[in-house]
Scaffold this active site. Sequence first.
Site, PDB file in Angstrom:
ATOM      1  N   LYS A   1      22.890  13.707 -27.317  1.00  0.00           N
ATOM      2  CA  LYS A   1      23.318  12.935 -26.153  1.00  0.00           C
ATOM      3  C   LYS A   1      24.820  13.111 -25.939  1.00  0.00           C
ATOM      4  O   LYS A   1      25.258  13.445 -24.857  1.00  0.00           O
ATOM      5  CB  LYS A   1      22.971  11.456 -26.358  1.00  0.00           C
ATOM      6  CG  LYS A   1      22.957  10.654 -25.081  1.00  0.00           C
ATOM      7  CD  LYS A   1      22.875   9.159 -25.322  1.00  0.00           C
ATOM      8  CE  LYS A   1      21.458   8.689 -25.580  1.00  0.00           C
ATOM      9  NZ  LYS A   1      21.366   7.204 -25.560  1.00  0.00           N
TER      10      LYS A   1
ATOM     11  N   GLU B   1      26.073  17.194 -37.364  1.00  0.00           N
ATOM     12  CA  GLU B   1      25.059  18.114 -37.873  1.00  0.00           C
ATOM     13  C   GLU B   1      24.618  19.094 -36.802  1.00  0.00           C
ATOM     14  O   GLU B   1      24.458  20.295 -37.047  1.00  0.00           O
ATOM     15  CB  GLU B   1      23.813  17.325 -38.338  1.00  0.00           C
ATOM     16  CG  GLU B   1      24.004  16.490 -39.593  1.00  0.00           C
ATOM     17  CD  GLU B   1      24.463  15.071 -39.316  1.00  0.00           C
ATOM     18  OE1 GLU B   1      25.026  14.815 -38.212  1.00  0.00           O
ATOM     19  OE2 GLU B   1      24.280  14.214 -40.191  1.00  0.00           O
TER      20      GLU B   1
ATOM     21  N   GLY C   1      18.045   6.981 -28.627  1.00  0.00           N
ATOM     22  CA  GLY C   1      17.589   8.234 -29.224  1.00  0.00           C
ATOM     23  C   GLY C   1      16.179   8.138 -29.779  1.00  0.00           C
ATOM     24  O   GLY C   1      15.347   9.019 -29.562  1.00  0.00           O
ATOM     25  N   ARG C   2      15.873   7.056 -30.472  1.00  0.00           N
ATOM     26  CA  ARG C   2      14.559   6.950 -31.122  1.00  0.00           C
ATOM     27  C   ARG C   2      13.435   6.625 -30.135  1.00  0.00           C
ATOM     28  O   ARG C   2      12.282   6.560 -30.532  1.00  0.00           O
ATOM     29  CB  ARG C   2      14.614   5.933 -32.249  1.00  0.00           C
ATOM     30  CG  ARG C   2      15.118   4.559 -31.873  1.00  0.00           C
ATOM     31  CD  ARG C   2      15.407   3.714 -33.117  1.00  0.00           C
ATOM     32  NE  ARG C   2      16.014   2.426 -32.819  1.00  0.00           N
ATOM     33  CZ  ARG C   2      17.323   2.225 -32.647  1.00  0.00           C
ATOM     34  NH1 ARG C   2      18.185   3.215 -32.737  1.00  0.00           N
ATOM     35  NH2 ARG C   2      17.788   1.019 -32.398  1.00  0.00           N
TER      36      ARG C   2
ATOM     37  N   GLU D   1      15.368   1.724 -38.016  1.00  0.00           N
ATOM     38  CA  GLU D   1      16.636   1.766 -37.288  1.00  0.00           C
ATOM     39  C   GLU D   1      16.647   0.684 -36.205  1.00  0.00           C
ATOM     40  O   GLU D   1      17.685   0.124 -35.887  1.00  0.00           O
ATOM     41  CB  GLU D   1      16.869   3.151 -36.672  1.00  0.00           C
ATOM     42  CG  GLU D   1      18.270   3.337 -36.124  1.00  0.00           C
ATOM     43  CD  GLU D   1      18.626   4.803 -35.851  1.00  0.00           C
ATOM     44  OE1 GLU D   1      19.465   5.339 -36.582  1.00  0.00           O
ATOM     45  OE2 GLU D   1      18.086   5.402 -34.905  1.00  0.00           O
TER      46      GLU D   1
ATOM     47  N   HIS E   1      -4.431  10.678 -54.115  1.00  0.00           N
ATOM     48  CA  HIS E   1      -4.208  11.286 -55.426  1.00  0.00           C
ATOM     49  C   HIS E   1      -2.767  11.062 -55.867  1.00  0.00           C
ATOM     50  O   HIS E   1      -2.273  11.786 -56.724  1.00  0.00           O
ATOM     51  CB  HIS E   1      -4.534  12.775 -55.357  1.00  0.00           C
ATOM     52  CG  HIS E   1      -5.978  13.021 -55.063  1.00  0.00           C
ATOM     53  ND1 HIS E   1      -6.884  13.356 -56.039  1.00  0.00           N
ATOM     54  CD2 HIS E   1      -6.684  12.920 -53.911  1.00  0.00           C
ATOM     55  CE1 HIS E   1      -8.092  13.489 -55.486  1.00  0.00           C
ATOM     56  NE2 HIS E   1      -7.996  13.226 -54.201  1.00  0.00           N
TER      57      HIS E   1
ATOM     58  N   LYS F   1      29.964   7.372 -41.002  1.00  0.00           N
ATOM     59  CA  LYS F   1      30.542   8.560 -40.357  1.00  0.00           C
ATOM     60  C   LYS F   1      32.053   8.592 -40.527  1.00  0.00           C
ATOM     61  O   LYS F   1      32.640   9.626 -40.798  1.00  0.00           O
ATOM     62  CB  LYS F   1      30.199   8.571 -38.859  1.00  0.00           C
ATOM     63  CG  LYS F   1      28.731   8.829 -38.555  1.00  0.00           C
ATOM     64  CD  LYS F   1      28.506   8.907 -37.034  1.00  0.00           C
ATOM     65  CE  LYS F   1      27.064   8.615 -36.684  1.00  0.00           C
ATOM     66  NZ  LYS F   1      26.852   8.414 -35.242  1.00  0.00           N
TER      67      LYS F   1
END
Lengths: 545, 545
Positions: B204, B210, B265-266, B351, B382, B510
Amino acid sequence: MTARTLLPELPAYAALAEHAKTLASASLEGLFAADNTRARAFTVSAAGLHLDYSKHRVNAQALSSLLQLAEQAGLGQRIEDLFNGAHVNNTEDRPALHTLLRASDGGAQQLRFQEVVAAKARMREIAERLHCGGHTGYSGSTITDVVNIGIGGSDLGPRLVTQALKPFHGQVQCHYVSNVDPADLLDTLAQLNPASTAFIICSKSFRTEETLANGLAARAWMLAAGASTADLDKHFLAVTTNLPAAREFGIPAANCLPMWDWVGGRYSVWSAVGLSCAIAVGWERFAQFLAGAEAMDRHFRGSEAHTNMPLLMSLLEIWYSLFFHASNHVVLPYDHSLQRFPDYLQQLTMESNGKRVSSDGRELQYQTAPVLWGSAGTMGQHSFHQLLHQGTRLCPVDFILPLTTHTGAVEQHRMLVANCLAQSRTLMVGRSLEKARAALLQRGFDDDNAATLAPHLVMPGNRPSSIITMESLNPGTLGALLALYEHRTYCSGQLWRINSFDQWGVELGKEISTDILARLAGASDGSTMDASTEGLISAFRDAQR
Amino acid sequence: MTARTLLPELPAYAALAEHAKTLASASLEGLFAADNTRARAFTVSAAGLHLDYSKHRVNAQALSSLLQLAEQAGLGQRIEDLFNGAHVNNTEDRPALHTLLRASDGGAQQLRFQEVVAAKARMREIAERLHCGGHTGYSGSTITDVVNIGIGGSDLGPRLVTQALKPFHGQVQCHYVSNVDPADLLDTLAQLNPASTAFIICSKSFRTEETLANGLAARAWMLAAGASTADLDKHFLAVTTNLPAAREFGIPAANCLPMWDWVGGRYSVWSAVGLSCAIAVGWERFAQFLAGAEAMDRHFRGSEAHTNMPLLMSLLEIWYSLFFHASNHVVLPYDHSLQRFPDYLQQLTMESNGKRVSSDGRELQYQTAPVLWGSAGTMGQHSFHQLLHQGTRLCPVDFILPLTTHTGAVEQHRMLVANCLAQSRTLMVGRSLEKARAALLQRGFDDDNAATLAPHLVMPGNRPSSIITMESLNPGTLGALLALYEHRTYCSGQLWRINSFDQWGVELGKEISTDILARLAGASDGSTMDASTEGLISAFRDAQR
């Protein structure tokens, strides 16, 4: 099995409850300020790994009481028992000798050790042949792809190790199929050529439903491609104790590698269950992987409690679970190749210690294994770290951090490292209301707005984390890392008075599944289950029309 | 923002606490026996999904009180607020209008809706061109591979949707890179040919550390392969609001698709963030995905509370968290293509609701978002199911089950379904001491051994689970499923009095990371951090030598 004193009855327990009260309100930053030896004093090293546990809610007194608890619980002897073949898996009346699989010396276990040595020699021969391109399929093509079909311990361990050692791979690609959902196998096969593909059917009993279903589908795929049944032994290997069932499937004894009942599935990557890994990275590196684990074994067996890395990690697990109501434990590898490590650890810890009775059958009145979860950093930072920093639930974290990269991309790796250290520090320091308001004013908010918003920026801090560093992630440090968590799991199980090596909780589901499967296929013996299950069975049958 | 009454102050709260006491000791099987309408009464349907929540610790009285709680909390109005553009994201003074992205009618939001329509038209044009092989790279080769570079909401949503809709893929393969660890991008690029690869840079702000690092590395890879800077616009697209930064990177405005500050964003997979999905499955199916979500939106907005699927799921979450101390919620899709769904939901729920203050800034005295985790069934059976069945921690489960398979492998799929239904039933019925002993005697154990072992086979049962079924997993039901969990998350946030749309907890990390990065690179402004971080910085610098 003689009854053992449960945790709350040990003398150190009451002292720990007191320490917990004191430390619940202590500031971790304050503890650092008060003792400039703290970071060094709370760091231990073993087998190429370094554990910094200084950012935990412990001080020298609490740690001392935790070590007393371990002593009062007889943990020293319990560690010896693990190695010396005592029947630590008491409900199945067996030892748990996964450490023997990576031992360079059999000690008192000569008979078993010789079996391991013999199996390893055969495994090595097969692995080297495939790794070096010396194995050909029915049409004479070199095998370039190996598909491991297994589930649980026959999948998670080799899958993790193969992925984690990607920089060390040779020419053969290894793939992993576990889910009974046919999409798992079919998606994998879609990329592969039967002529150059080999399968490893990994099932101790050779009766695992998922594995057999996928194995049979793989066999049909191979035959449909033009292989004859006689060709199958060029394409199918098995890791199993059930040679007759493997033979019936079409895999001759010469293609079978053994497992043993004294190694649990979730502790078995060191055995022939790791065959696919050895094919991927070659024998020499697989041997380094075993050696790394053995180095951790020696540390675990030989170190005093206060420097014993697996034991210290276990004591911290117990500490937060018993005294701080932590129901979670988070593992965040800051290395993309370890992205499956949390999955692997879920089985290791939750199948081992997700139990509610003591090894001698008493219902426990305290909490046992927490839920373990996590993901590769930095991805979680843009997802669930919000909850780690500002949620209401205490989630102690293990950060795992190789200090160098195999990629050559040094600058980008440095960003990864900075993020890891920053997350650990941020969890500890948090942000006060005052600092939150100051940050907002600096960004240009007016007094009123800064005051209104500031509570949302507050982070309470004092959230504990460990950092486990290593110079690089390689076969040796990976072996040490897995052994570290195995032994941590064992210590916690012993402290909780649990048998970490059985898994009685998984069998009833299998029985009920068999009944439901018959019903889904249209059979009915006239009995009925609950109305919800009945309704869902009907819905399934309707959907097939 | 006017102060709102917190949950414990609502009249229904005390009644719920009473119901919880009664139901804590009730047997779920007993509730079924007492009421033969239970399975039907506790099943609701919407948008192609069916939720059976009858295996929960609720009865008609408890449910009625939960619905009263929702009413007293004003949830009806809150749901309206979500759709009508009220500033439900109050700390950022914005609406949260992700539902507008899938609406076929803009309602009162005409201005925004026209922007969405225009963006969708451009997105459709790009997606169709790539999907149909009509887009060529610098050498004239058709683009066959698309790499989405994004993190968090710009990664988890499109990654999930593309994987879940694998049976609907066309010729283009989509790949996802998110981690700043350079191994993530390099492993992906190793399989690809620059001439036939396109990248979508999804950020955005176009400032995500990253994403920019990976985007620049991808750009360098393309240039190193022989593309000129003028060629880059054939290979790079962006989804961003920051056109100048994209242009500086080398992506012209014509290659940029928009995001909006009124979509978090999510919650953004429905926007151009989903471009890679639309390329993978084609526009028609992407439109079906949006339509499935819209059908769930209409259900959520238009249904009465007692048939409102997202609301009911939210009330169950609140119920277990507040009154049964559940700190976990488990999601188990019995469909291999949904294996990433828990990762997606971790961001969505943790979040959104991993917060400790109310939307008006008061510190909450109750627990908010539980930890959400899970994996694709049957793999977890399992692994961690041992803890679900016999651990000490209550983990309510959502099973997700498509009733048909795309693979054609009907028998193997039937095993998958049987396992899913069996796990849900087993959690409920458990196994008593008496039945455990009988099972052991039947297996040939003698009386003494059966008595000793039986406690280990006991499963307490009464462990709650939902099953969400659908006839098949397709674009429409997938859209409905994601919208279902979005709205469940919103309801829970509203009940907890949280703003589900901000994420203040992620920013401090950050800032600290930026400081540490400079230190790792050798800079020093003379300031020091805690001794642990300092020691780790030194260890990193030593390891680079």
